[in-house]
Design a protein around this motif. Structure first.
Motif, PDB file in Angstrom:
ATOM      1  N   LYS A  18      10.929  55.666   4.934  1.00 32.48           N
ATOM      2  CA  LYS A  18      11.235  56.208   3.618  1.00 32.48           C
ATOM      3  C   LYS A  18      12.597  55.669   3.190  1.00 32.48           C
TER       4      LYS A  18
ATOM      5  N   LYS B 278      15.428  58.985  -8.401  1.00 32.79           N
ATOM      6  CA  LYS B 278      15.857  59.000  -6.996  1.00 32.79           C
ATOM      7  C   LYS B 278      15.317  57.801  -6.224  1.00 32.79           C
TER       8      LYS B 278
ATOM      9  N   ARG C  29      12.820  57.198  -4.317  1.00 28.46           N
ATOM     10  CA  ARG C  29      12.550  57.481  -2.903  1.00 28.46           C
ATOM     11  C   ARG C  29      11.125  57.009  -2.614  1.00 28.46           C
TER      12      ARG C  29
ATOM     13  N   PRO D 168      16.077  55.810   1.603  1.00 28.71           N
ATOM     14  CA  PRO D 168      16.958  56.918   1.221  1.00 28.71           C
ATOM     15  C   PRO D 168      17.114  56.985  -0.298  1.00 28.71           C
ATOM     16  N   VAL D 169      17.569  58.119  -0.761  1.00 25.59           N
ATOM     17  CA  VAL D 169      17.709  58.311  -2.209  1.00 25.59           C
ATOM     18  C   VAL D 169      18.659  57.261  -2.790  1.00 25.59           C
TER      19      VAL D 169
END
Lengths: 618, 364
Positions: free
Chosen positions: A202, A185, A187, A204-205
């Motif tokens: 953060k 992912k 992330r 995003p995936v």
């Protein structure tokens, strides 16, 4: 803090783990040995930090600069400032460069199937083909012992990597077979420096899914004849990481790769012959919904190589190689018609080996679509001045045709491109000491190599922003590159502590000669240092990888640049046995110093994150 | 071993609490313009290189005859406005930096260029002030499909409405005589052949003009109030077919095309663009095949002789001095240049600006 760590690294002690046995490998055509180019060998089995792809391995264990388009993004290597199209990546004698674009995404080459990565600095066209003026990376499996190996890795980025592999040598059979599955992912946290307040954000995936099947099989069918075959099938789908300034996932890419080879080898004391064929297929789908781009292309490359080498006397070998290469882009929304290129390279070589002196002289030429290309000579010399000291000298000419995409890509392709031409010369001094003992409990061996080079390329092909929103393929006149590549390794033990220290340093001066303009090429840091340290005490292991990357300019007049950055990775591992099964568990802190850095502008790289991995050897 | 463990623990603890913030793309700093950027000068929007987040704004002060570069970064902690600065518009003491690939418009105080606020749009192209605190913002939304014009309240920075346009809405022109805004649907990464006409009294689409060519890309009003529109044409790469451009004249009252000049096969590589009008409104100029041509608005045929033999990525006329400003992007790999010409085409001087200069905004 960094100085403190450097001091720690410089005084820490180490073990005898990097020396590799010279084992047979699956199906490598019997080319000339590399004698006059600086090489670094990375033994993946001796590393405790688990690197999932070739880009990470090179980043952590060499002083080469990897261009990352963000985590999960494309990663390329341009050695000596000459661009990724001048760096070959070889597997079993086959170039992995995409025939359409002339380069390969290193982030898509999984490391779980290989045992060794060899970095050759600079090359000659006789041994490595055209498009290798920067250097050559060779991937090798060593199926010399029986292993069944399962590996799983989980990271705090919510990434899962699984691989299983078995290698064995039974009588006349030898094989290396494996599978791999990845679900990531990606992330991660990063500092968004495109915003005034530079917030912690953060990513995003960015989903990455991959499945891999891999096999190399070798069979000695007669006393002097062996047959080897192998395939490598891989499917990757991924969201390409978004720009820091937008953070919206728009671009998606699917890479389907199939590679197959077959090699028949005859070998005797005097004569070696290879009949080698391989075929590769790439399907690349790229979708960017925000820009309305839906691009797909199928690229095929097939070749047949005959290679003959004859030992005339104890001191003289000679041989030739000829190939038939077919490159074609058969399906593409970009090209109305298939683009096909037929290449007929041929080379001859002779090698003199007089104990302390080896000399290789070779020459290569090629017929491409009926047109004869220039003759490219090369000379390689190795002088072993003493038992510990060796001198290397090499020079060669280079010639590289534009790729199919360079010529025909509808937006930015340039059918008027001229081929790249150039030459390079290089030298190196190698010092390899015998293990020196200090009392009964301490021994250390030093291996050092310092090389220098000079390359000149005329009409270097580079994609650059053009007078539209789209990039265009252009010839850059007269590119000069010179520099130093140095490495020092210390391998040994102190009582029960084994250590393996290495430091690599690259200096690159790469510039274009224009009137009053001798500015460093963009995205070519002048200095890069990489220090790797592994320390083992009984079954406990520690590995540190420290890297310093100098600033890299982002525009040609050098008035903008990305700031220098340092990274430090720390791995702690423990190995133990359970029911006759070797198990190794490890935890790695990537970017331990929590450096916020960029390799390319507007591309986020992760702050500190953690990986946990377990390796089971049955 | 105990000492080693202690040392290792110390290293790990000190490393874990560290957070080094050394990332940035640095640019050589330049001093700010004395007296700020509020008057008597020219703003140059510089796109930067695609996806590199290095767009900039430069300001040429006519008072000091100096160019000041990176004025947004200098005023805002070395942070770039973003990726692809498409255009800049000054309205009532504020500046609007339109950052296409960062999907934002950054509103700054014109005097010191400090950021006031950012407003999100999808692939914005241009801001055009209309009236009653409303500015129109053209946005691509999708580069290959219908775009939009949004109505931005410039006092409270809110979007109060929007209408759908053709593909790739781009430059706009407000015709206050007829209370209409003409939006060029320049085709984005695809093609379009229309101009969307918006009635400014009710902010609704009043008409769609078919240009008879592809990709209308620039517009100017002449001394008689007529609108000159340059259609760049379109190349279908999948077939290699080229659709040639046209220069048309539109009566803004009747919305009819009153004149049309075709760029036909007689001219090589035909992608005419960057139509501009001199300050008197009696001569149009445009770029074609790396040269600048000019013609009187009364001419009956396209000119065959170039006026300025040079290609520009951006081209404009200073309405206050009639000087011509040409922007040379120089391949986008380094800083670009602005070359100033007098109204009759004589070179006056030149200045280095940021990467990819594309548009000009003149302020008196």
């Amino acid at each position: 803090m960094q100085i403190y760590l450097l001091l720690l690294l410089s005084v820490s002690t180490s073990a005898d783990t990097l020396m590799l046995p010279v084992a047979n490998i699956c199906s490598q055509p019997l080319r000339l040995p590399v004698i006059a180019h600086k090489t670094d060998t990375i033994d993946l089995q001796q590393l405790f930090a688990n690197s999932s792809d070739l880009a990470q391995v090179l980043q952590n264990n060499s002083a080469n600069f990897i261009k990352y388009y963000g985590l999960n993004g494309i990663a390329t290597l341009g050695m000596r400032g000459l661009g990724s199209t001048q760096t070959q990546v070889m597997w079993n004698g086959m170039s992995l460069q995409h025939a359409g674009v002339g380069t390969i995404d290193l982030s898509l080459i999984p490391m779980s199937m290989f045992d060794k990565v060899t970095i050759q600095y600079g090359s000659d066209p006789v041994n490595n083909g055209s498009g290798s003026a920067g250097g050559c990376i060779t991937l090798t499996s060593l199926p010399s012992k029986s292993t069944a190996h399962v590996q799983y890795q989980f990271s705090s980025l919510l990434n899962h990597d699984f691989s299983a592999r078995t290698t064995n040598q039974i009588k006349s059979w030898k094989y290396n077979i494996g599978v791999g599955v990845n679900h990531r992912k990606n992330r991660f946290d990063f500092i968004n420096n495109t915003l005034i307040e530079s917030p912690l954000q953060k990513m995003p995936v960015n989903l990455y899914k991959a499945i891999l099947g891999f096999a190399e099989i070798e069979k000695l069918i007669r006393k002097k004849i062996k047959l080897s075959t192998g395939f490598w099938i891989q499917n990757n789908s991924r969201n390409l990481p978004p720009l820091m300034s937008s953070l919206t996932n728009n671009a998606f890419q699917i890479d389907n790769t199939q590679r197959l080879y077959l090699n028949l080898t005859y070998f005797s004391q005097k004569l070696n012959c290879d009949l080698f064929s391989n075929t590769q297929f790439y399907a690349l789908d790229y979708i960017d919904s925000s820009l309305g781009i839906y691009s797909l292309s199928n690229t095929h490359m097939s070749n047949i190589i005959t290679h003959v080498k004859y030992q005339f006397s104890e001191k003289i070998k000679a041989g030739f190689e000829s190939s038939f290469i077919d490159e074609r882009v058969t399906v593409s929304d970009a090209y109305p018609l298939p683009k096909i290129r037929t290449r007929l390279p041929a080379s001859i070589f002779i090698e003199f080996d007089n104990k302390n002196l080896q000399l290789q002289i070779g020459s290569k030429t090629e017929i491409v679509n009926g047109k004869l290309l220039p003759i490219l000579p090369s000379v390689n010399l190795l002088v072993e001045a003493s038992r510990i000291l060796a001198l290397k000298l090499a020079t060669s000419k280079h010639y590289r045709l534009p790729t199919i995409n360079d010529l025909y890509w509808p937006v930015g392709g340039n059918s008027n491109l001229k081929p790249e031409q150039g030459f390079n010369c290089q030298g190196a001094i190698t010092i390899t000491t015998d293990p020196v003992t200090f009392g009964a409990n301490t021994a250390v061996q030093l291996i050092s190599e310092v090389g220098f080079y000079y390359s000149r390329i005329t009409d270097l092909i580079q994609w650059q922003p053009g007078n539209t929103a789209f990039w265009q393929a252009q010839n850059l006149d007269k590119i000069h590159s010179n520099g130093i590549e140095a490495s020092l390794k210390a391998i040994g033990h102190f009582k029960k502590i084994k250590f393996n220290q290495s430091i690599h340093y690259n200096l690159i001066n790469a510039y274009q000669t224009l009137a009053l303009n001798t500015k460093q090429l963009i995205y070519t840091p002048k200095h890069r240092i990489q220090i790797s340290s592994t320390i083992s005490y009984l079954t406990n292991h520690l590995e540190l990888n420290y890297g310093y990357t100098d600033r890299s300019f982002t525009i040609a007049d050098n008035s903008r640049w990305l700031t220098p950055f340092t990274t430090l990775n720390l791995t702690l591992a423990k190995s133990f046995q359970m029911h006759q099964t070797d198990i190794k568990i490890g935890i790695t802190a990537e970017n331990l110093l929590n450096s916020s850095y960029m390799v390319l502008p507007n591309r986020a790289m992760p702050l500190r994150y953690f990986k946990f991995n377990i390796n089971i050897n049955l | 071993m105990k000492k080693q463990n202690l040392l290792l623990a110390l290293v790990m603890c000190s490393a874990l609490i560290a957070c080094k913030k050394d990332n940035s793309e640095y640019v050589e700093p330049t001093p700010a313009a004395p007296g700020g950027y509020g008057r008597n000068g020219v703003f140059v929007s510089c796109e930067g290189s695609f996806m590199n987040n290095n767009g900039t704004i430069s300001f040429y002060s006519k008072d000091s005859s100096k160019m000041f570069n990176n004025i947004y970064e200098n005023a805002n902690n070395n942070i770039s406005p973003g990726d692809i600065v498409q255009s800049f518009t000054a309205i009532n003491g504020k500046g609007y930096v339109v950052v296409n690939n960062s999907n934002t418009i950054r509103k700054v105080n014109l005097l010191d260029f400090k950021l006031d606020t950012s407003v999100a749009f999808t692939l914005p192209r241009f801001v055009h002030y209309v009236k009653n605190d409303i500015a129109y913002v053209s946005t691509w939304e999708n580069p290959s499909a219908a775009g939009k014009v949004h109505f931005l309240n410039i006092v409270n920075n809110t979007i109060v409405g929007s209408v759908t346009t053709g593909t790739g809405p781009d430059k706009m022109l407000f015709d206050n005589s007829n209370n209409r805004v003409f939006v060029l649907n320049a085709g984005g990464f695809s093609f379009d052949s229309t101009i969307t006409v918006i009635n400014t009294n009710n902010n609704s689409v009043e008409a769609t003009i078919q240009t008879g060519s592809y990709n209308p890309s620039s517009i100017a009003k002449d001394a008689n109030g007529n609108l000159w529109v340059l259609c760049s044409g379109y190349t279908d790469f999948s077939t290699g077919t080229e659709y040639f451009g046209k220069l048309i004249v539109i009566d803004p009252a009747t919305l009819s095309i009153t004149k049309s000049f075709a760029f036909n096969e007689g001219n090589p590589y035909l992608t005419p663009n960057k139509l501009i009008m001199n300050s008197s409104g009696n001569t149009v100029m445009y770029s074609l095949n790396g040269k600048i041509y000019r013609m009187a608005i009364t001419a009956v045929a396209l000119p065959s002789t170039a006026f300025i033999e040079r290609a520009f990525y951006g081209l404009s006329v200073d309405p206050y001095s009639n000087n011509i400003y040409g922007a040379d992007a120089r391949g986008f790999v380094g800083n670009g240049w602005v070359i100033r010409y007098s109204g009759n085409g004589a070179i006056l001087d030149s200045f280095q600006v940021g990467i990819g200069p594309n548009n000009f905004e003149f302020i008196n």
